[in-house]
Design a protein around this motif. Structure first.
Motif, PDB file in Angstrom:
ATOM      1  N   TYR A 196      44.878  71.636  56.687  1.00 41.71           N
ATOM      2  CA  TYR A 196      44.567  72.236  55.386  1.00 41.71           C
ATOM      3  C   TYR A 196      43.071  72.295  55.100  1.00 41.71           C
ATOM      4  O   TYR A 196      42.607  73.145  54.347  1.00 41.71           O
ATOM      5  CB  TYR A 196      45.258  71.434  54.270  1.00 41.71           C
ATOM      6  CG  TYR A 196      46.605  71.984  53.876  1.00 41.71           C
ATOM      7  CD1 TYR A 196      47.280  72.893  54.675  1.00 41.71           C
ATOM      8  CD2 TYR A 196      47.222  71.593  52.699  1.00 41.71           C
ATOM      9  CE1 TYR A 196      48.515  73.387  54.322  1.00 41.71           C
ATOM     10  CE2 TYR A 196      48.465  72.081  52.325  1.00 41.71           C
ATOM     11  CZ  TYR A 196      49.117  72.985  53.145  1.00 41.71           C
ATOM     12  OH  TYR A 196      50.328  73.475  52.787  1.00 41.71           O
ATOM     13  N   PHE A 197      42.317  71.389  55.704  1.00 31.75           N
ATOM     14  CA  PHE A 197      40.877  71.338  55.468  1.00 31.75           C
ATOM     15  C   PHE A 197      40.159  72.581  55.989  1.00 31.75           C
ATOM     16  O   PHE A 197      39.000  72.829  55.642  1.00 31.75           O
ATOM     17  CB  PHE A 197      40.265  70.108  56.141  1.00 31.75           C
ATOM     18  CG  PHE A 197      40.469  70.092  57.637  1.00 31.75           C
ATOM     19  CD1 PHE A 197      39.617  70.794  58.483  1.00 31.75           C
ATOM     20  CD2 PHE A 197      41.519  69.381  58.202  1.00 31.75           C
ATOM     21  CE1 PHE A 197      39.804  70.784  59.857  1.00 31.75           C
ATOM     22  CE2 PHE A 197      41.722  69.368  59.574  1.00 31.75           C
ATOM     23  CZ  PHE A 197      40.854  70.081  60.405  1.00 31.75           C
ATOM     24  N   LEU A 198      40.836  73.378  56.824  1.00 35.74           N
ATOM     25  CA  LEU A 198      40.188  74.530  57.448  1.00 35.74           C
ATOM     26  C   LEU A 198      39.620  75.488  56.403  1.00 35.74           C
ATOM     27  O   LEU A 198      38.474  75.947  56.508  1.00 35.74           O
ATOM     28  CB  LEU A 198      41.176  75.264  58.353  1.00 35.74           C
ATOM     29  CG  LEU A 198      40.673  76.574  58.987  1.00 35.74           C
ATOM     30  CD1 LEU A 198      39.497  76.306  59.905  1.00 35.74           C
ATOM     31  CD2 LEU A 198      41.799  77.274  59.746  1.00 35.74           C
ATOM     32  N   VAL A 199      40.418  75.802  55.378  1.00 34.20           N
ATOM     33  CA  VAL A 199      39.971  76.750  54.358  1.00 34.20           C
ATOM     34  C   VAL A 199      38.757  76.197  53.617  1.00 34.20           C
ATOM     35  O   VAL A 199      37.769  76.906  53.397  1.00 34.20           O
ATOM     36  CB  VAL A 199      41.112  77.074  53.377  1.00 34.20           C
ATOM     37  CG1 VAL A 199      40.601  77.926  52.220  1.00 34.20           C
ATOM     38  CG2 VAL A 199      42.244  77.808  54.100  1.00 34.20           C
ATOM     39  N   GLU A 200      38.807  74.924  53.252  1.00 31.72           N
ATOM     40  CA  GLU A 200      37.672  74.312  52.554  1.00 31.72           C
ATOM     41  C   GLU A 200      36.429  74.309  53.435  1.00 31.72           C
ATOM     42  O   GLU A 200      35.315  74.562  52.968  1.00 31.72           O
ATOM     43  CB  GLU A 200      38.011  72.876  52.140  1.00 31.72           C
ATOM     44  CG  GLU A 200      36.884  72.188  51.381  1.00 31.72           C
ATOM     45  CD  GLU A 200      37.181  70.727  51.052  1.00 31.72           C
ATOM     46  OE1 GLU A 200      36.281  70.036  50.545  1.00 31.72           O
ATOM     47  OE2 GLU A 200      38.329  70.279  51.303  1.00 31.72           O
ATOM     48  N   MET A 202      35.670  76.434  55.893  1.00 33.89           N
ATOM     49  CA  MET A 202      35.134  77.791  55.998  1.00 33.89           C
ATOM     50  C   MET A 202      34.394  78.189  54.726  1.00 33.89           C
ATOM     51  O   MET A 202      33.341  78.827  54.769  1.00 33.89           O
ATOM     52  CB  MET A 202      36.258  78.783  56.297  1.00 33.89           C
ATOM     53  CG  MET A 202      36.797  78.685  57.710  1.00 33.89           C
ATOM     54  SD  MET A 202      37.832  80.105  58.173  1.00 33.89           S
ATOM     55  CE  MET A 202      39.191  79.951  57.016  1.00 33.89           C
ATOM     56  N   ARG A 203      34.959  77.820  53.584  1.00 39.77           N
ATOM     57  CA  ARG A 203      34.291  78.149  52.319  1.00 39.77           C
ATOM     58  C   ARG A 203      32.942  77.448  52.218  1.00 39.77           C
ATOM     59  O   ARG A 203      31.952  78.049  51.782  1.00 39.77           O
ATOM     60  CB  ARG A 203      35.186  77.745  51.145  1.00 39.77           C
ATOM     61  CG  ARG A 203      36.335  78.713  50.888  1.00 39.77           C
ATOM     62  CD  ARG A 203      37.206  78.211  49.760  1.00 39.77           C
ATOM     63  NE  ARG A 203      38.252  79.160  49.425  1.00 39.77           N
ATOM     64  CZ  ARG A 203      39.306  78.885  48.680  1.00 39.77           C
ATOM     65  NH1 ARG A 203      39.468  77.659  48.203  1.00 39.77           N
ATOM     66  NH2 ARG A 203      40.202  79.814  48.416  1.00 39.77           N
ATOM     67  N   ALA A 204      32.894  76.183  52.610  1.00 43.14           N
ATOM     68  CA  ALA A 204      31.628  75.449  52.549  1.00 43.14           C
ATOM     69  C   ALA A 204      30.585  76.086  53.466  1.00 43.14           C
ATOM     70  O   ALA A 204      29.422  76.263  53.081  1.00 43.14           O
ATOM     71  CB  ALA A 204      31.855  73.986  52.934  1.00 43.14           C
ATOM     72  N   ALA A 205      31.002  76.443  54.678  1.00 43.19           N
ATOM     73  CA  ALA A 205      30.077  77.067  55.620  1.00 43.19           C
ATOM     74  C   ALA A 205      29.577  78.401  55.084  1.00 43.19           C
ATOM     75  O   ALA A 205      28.386  78.724  55.196  1.00 43.19           O
ATOM     76  CB  ALA A 205      30.770  77.260  56.970  1.00 43.19           C
ATOM     77  N   ALA A 234      33.764  68.331  55.072  1.00 46.22           N
ATOM     78  CA  ALA A 234      34.506  69.575  55.306  1.00 46.22           C
ATOM     79  C   ALA A 234      33.960  70.306  56.526  1.00 46.22           C
ATOM     80  O   ALA A 234      34.726  70.820  57.354  1.00 46.22           O
ATOM     81  CB  ALA A 234      34.428  70.471  54.072  1.00 46.22           C
ATOM     82  N   LEU A 235      32.632  70.338  56.658  1.00 46.12           N
ATOM     83  CA  LEU A 235      32.027  71.043  57.784  1.00 46.12           C
ATOM     84  C   LEU A 235      32.331  70.349  59.104  1.00 46.12           C
ATOM     85  O   LEU A 235      32.653  71.007  60.103  1.00 46.12           O
ATOM     86  CB  LEU A 235      30.513  71.142  57.586  1.00 46.12           C
ATOM     87  CG  LEU A 235      30.039  72.074  56.469  1.00 46.12           C
ATOM     88  CD1 LEU A 235      28.534  71.955  56.286  1.00 46.12           C
ATOM     89  CD2 LEU A 235      30.415  73.520  56.765  1.00 46.12           C
ATOM     90  N   LEU A 241      37.646  71.182  64.542  1.00 40.58           N
ATOM     91  CA  LEU A 241      38.856  71.963  64.802  1.00 40.58           C
ATOM     92  C   LEU A 241      38.538  73.169  65.680  1.00 40.58           C
ATOM     93  O   LEU A 241      39.310  73.488  66.603  1.00 40.58           O
ATOM     94  CB  LEU A 241      39.476  72.421  63.483  1.00 40.58           C
ATOM     95  CG  LEU A 241      40.755  73.275  63.616  1.00 40.58           C
ATOM     96  CD1 LEU A 241      41.848  72.509  64.356  1.00 40.58           C
ATOM     97  CD2 LEU A 241      41.258  73.709  62.239  1.00 40.58           C
ATOM     98  N   LEU A 242      37.419  73.847  65.418  1.00 39.63           N
ATOM     99  CA  LEU A 242      37.039  74.974  66.265  1.00 39.63           C
ATOM    100  C   LEU A 242      36.851  74.522  67.711  1.00 39.63           C
ATOM    101  O   LEU A 242      37.276  75.209  68.645  1.00 39.63           O
ATOM    102  CB  LEU A 242      35.748  75.608  65.749  1.00 39.63           C
ATOM    103  CG  LEU A 242      35.841  76.442  64.471  1.00 39.63           C
ATOM    104  CD1 LEU A 242      34.480  77.038  64.136  1.00 39.63           C
ATOM    105  CD2 LEU A 242      36.876  77.546  64.592  1.00 39.63           C
TER     106      LEU A 242
END
Length: 509
Positions: A196-200, A202-205, A234-235, A241-242
């Motif tokens: 779930y942290f993926l969306v957060e 991406m938004r932070a980046a 988050a980053l 994950l990437l």
């Protein structure tokens, strides 16, 4: 010591006075109108980027100052169709701006999104573009449809529990699709909480990158790390994950999946000039831009379409009739003549892309060393950053009468004069234009068409009652551009972050 401090302060004040005096009185752009703060420093743009509102600020500037506005010491933003062509379809004179270096994680290693050199961009696009062109989408469609069908079943179950905020589920769906398209990786955001942290992340980046793009001095003086520190958890999770996605995919055969990895590796396997390490670093760079571009652009468009359809009953009824007449079962909803023939569906998508563009900000370009360049009759010197703000031109009454009204019929030749449609198309730039136009256009249209068609086929829906139904809209009384209750609110962080709508869904079958 005291004398030294006073001397240093005095020297700094003098330096800034000279700099600001030059920017107001002697700078080549001194005659262009704009806010004083913008003329003095790019910190003005960085401030509005931090609060995700620069698209609103730029529209307000155009309304106040006219079609050409100086929004930074060395930045001009235009609001005309002629400027679109002169800027984005002029590779000889105008280059991608140096501010795109913000996205470069490893010196010298670029992605398709941030390559400045035109020849290098052309080489990379030929490869990466194969993963998201129309032919590739036909191959990938069955995988995409499987994920969309999972989403429909989850909606069916969740609809029994009351109103649903559509943004979260659509974001998860879009990320699951991009994970499979990029690396054949099952993220499972729709069914599990692990990623779930993926969306957060991406938004932070994206937020950090947008602040740096508007106020590039922060990068030059080494404050990037400070911004990253503010969102480090988050980053870090996002980057980890990437890395997991890439290492997992590289451990499989190249042709194990039809995805970005297989296409890039196949195209480069005989390249003598590139070693494996370079290809891997390029692939990492592509992944960094591929995920937010592929996920946020489509999720924002679908969410906005549902917002406007739920608040425009005539549009909703007309689309429902078209979809439910064209398809007698869910299995029939796939690419082909029938889906392509749903003209009102395409009109709804185009109108959504206009009124709520996936990238509401300004795609900056820079007049190259062979300048000056002529932009809509203005002689603009070399080194000047120039652009057209997508949100602003999409709400320009000269090209789009009643710009805040959701009017899909404005795209239908049977209902709108051809000359008016031609004018609208010239100002319609949700995917930009020219050689740097978005390579993912085919993917965005296919995914949006399938998701919207399936939702409309399976469900009747309406806004949630009470305050829940207001989610996604503006707040009456606000004077910062967010006062329209019936406008879907975008938060500019390169892609447009969003929330809502909150809908009540009733399954039909």
């Amino acid at each position: 010591m005291t004398h030294f401090v006073l001397y240093a302060i005095g020297a700094a004040v003098t330096a800034f006075a000279i700099l600001f005096g030059y920017r107001i009185l002697l700078h080549p752009l001194k005659s262009y109108p704009g806010r004083l703060a913008g003329k003095l420093t790019n910190a003005h743009g960085g401030y509005h980027a931090l609060f995700r509102s620069q698209h609103l600020e730029i529209r307000a500037d155009h309304l106040r100052f006219g079609p050409v506005v100086r929004i930074g010491p060395n930045k001009l933003v235009f609001n005309t169709v002629k400027a679109i062509r002169d800027i984005y379809d002029n590779d000889d004179k105008i280059l991608k701006s140096h501010v795109y270096e913000t996205f470069v994680q490893t010196p010298g290693v670029h992605s398709l999104f941030d390559i400045i050199d035109n020849r290098d961009h052309s080489r990379r696009r030929k490869v990466v573009g194969q993963a998201i062109n129309e032919r590739s989408m036909r191959i990938f469609e069955s995988t995409m449809v499987e994920q969309i069908d999972n989403y429909i079943e989850l909606l069916r179950a969740d609809s029994q529990n009351g109103p649903i905020n559509m943004t979260e589920g659509i974001n998860n769906l879009a990320c699951d699709i991009v994970g499979l398209l990029a690396f054949g990786y099952q993220l499972n955001l729709q069914t599990e909480t692990t990623n779930y942290f993926l969306v957060e992340g991406m938004r932070a980046a994206n937020l950090i990158a947008n602040v740096l793009m508007q106020f590039y001095t922060l990068r030059r003086i080494g404050l990037t790390s400070l911004l990253n520190f503010m969102s480090r958890n988050a980053l870090n999770q996002y980057f980890a994950l990437l890395e997991k996605l890439i290492t997992t995919r590289t451990g499989k055969e190249i042709d194990a999946h039809h995805d970005l990895y297989s296409i890039v590796m196949e195209a480069n396997k005989d390249a003598v000039s590139l070693g494996d390490s370079i290809r891997m670093s390029e692939l990492w760079s592509e992944a960094m831009s591929f995920f937010p571009a592929g996920a946020f652009s489509t999720s924002g468009g679908i969410s906005a379409a549902l917002f406007y359809l739920s608040r425009n009953p005539k549009c909703y009824r007309r689309l429902s009739e078209e979809i439910r007449t064209a398809f007698s079962s869910d299995d029939e909803i796939h690419s082909g003549p029938t889906l392509s023939g749903c003209q009102y569906l395409r009109a709804c998508i185009d109108e959504t892309l206009r009124i709520a563009p996936p990238v509401p900000g300004t795609l900056w370009r820079e007049v190259g060393p062979d300048g000056p360049a002529i932009i809509d009759g203005h002689v603009v010197p070399s080194g000047t950053e120039v652009g057209v703000n997508t949100y602003t031109i999409h709400h320009n009454e000269e090209y789009f009468p009643h710009p805040f009204a959701f009017k899909p019929e404005r795209w239908l030749p049977s209902e709108t004069p051809n000359e008016q449609i031609k004018t609208a198309l010239e100002a319609f730039i949700p995917f930009s234009i020219g050689s740097r136009g978005c390579a993912g256009k085919a993917m965005a249209y296919l995914e949006s068409s399938l998701v919207l068609a399936k939702i409309v086929w399976h469900f009747d829906f309406r806004p949630a009652p009470g305050k829940l139904g207001d989610i996604g809209g503006g707040t009456p009384g606000r004077r910062d551009g967010r006062g329209c209750k019936n406008e879907y609110q975008l938060y500019d962080m390169i892609s447009g972050a969003h929330d809502g709508p909150c809908l009540v869904l009733q399954p039909r079958v």
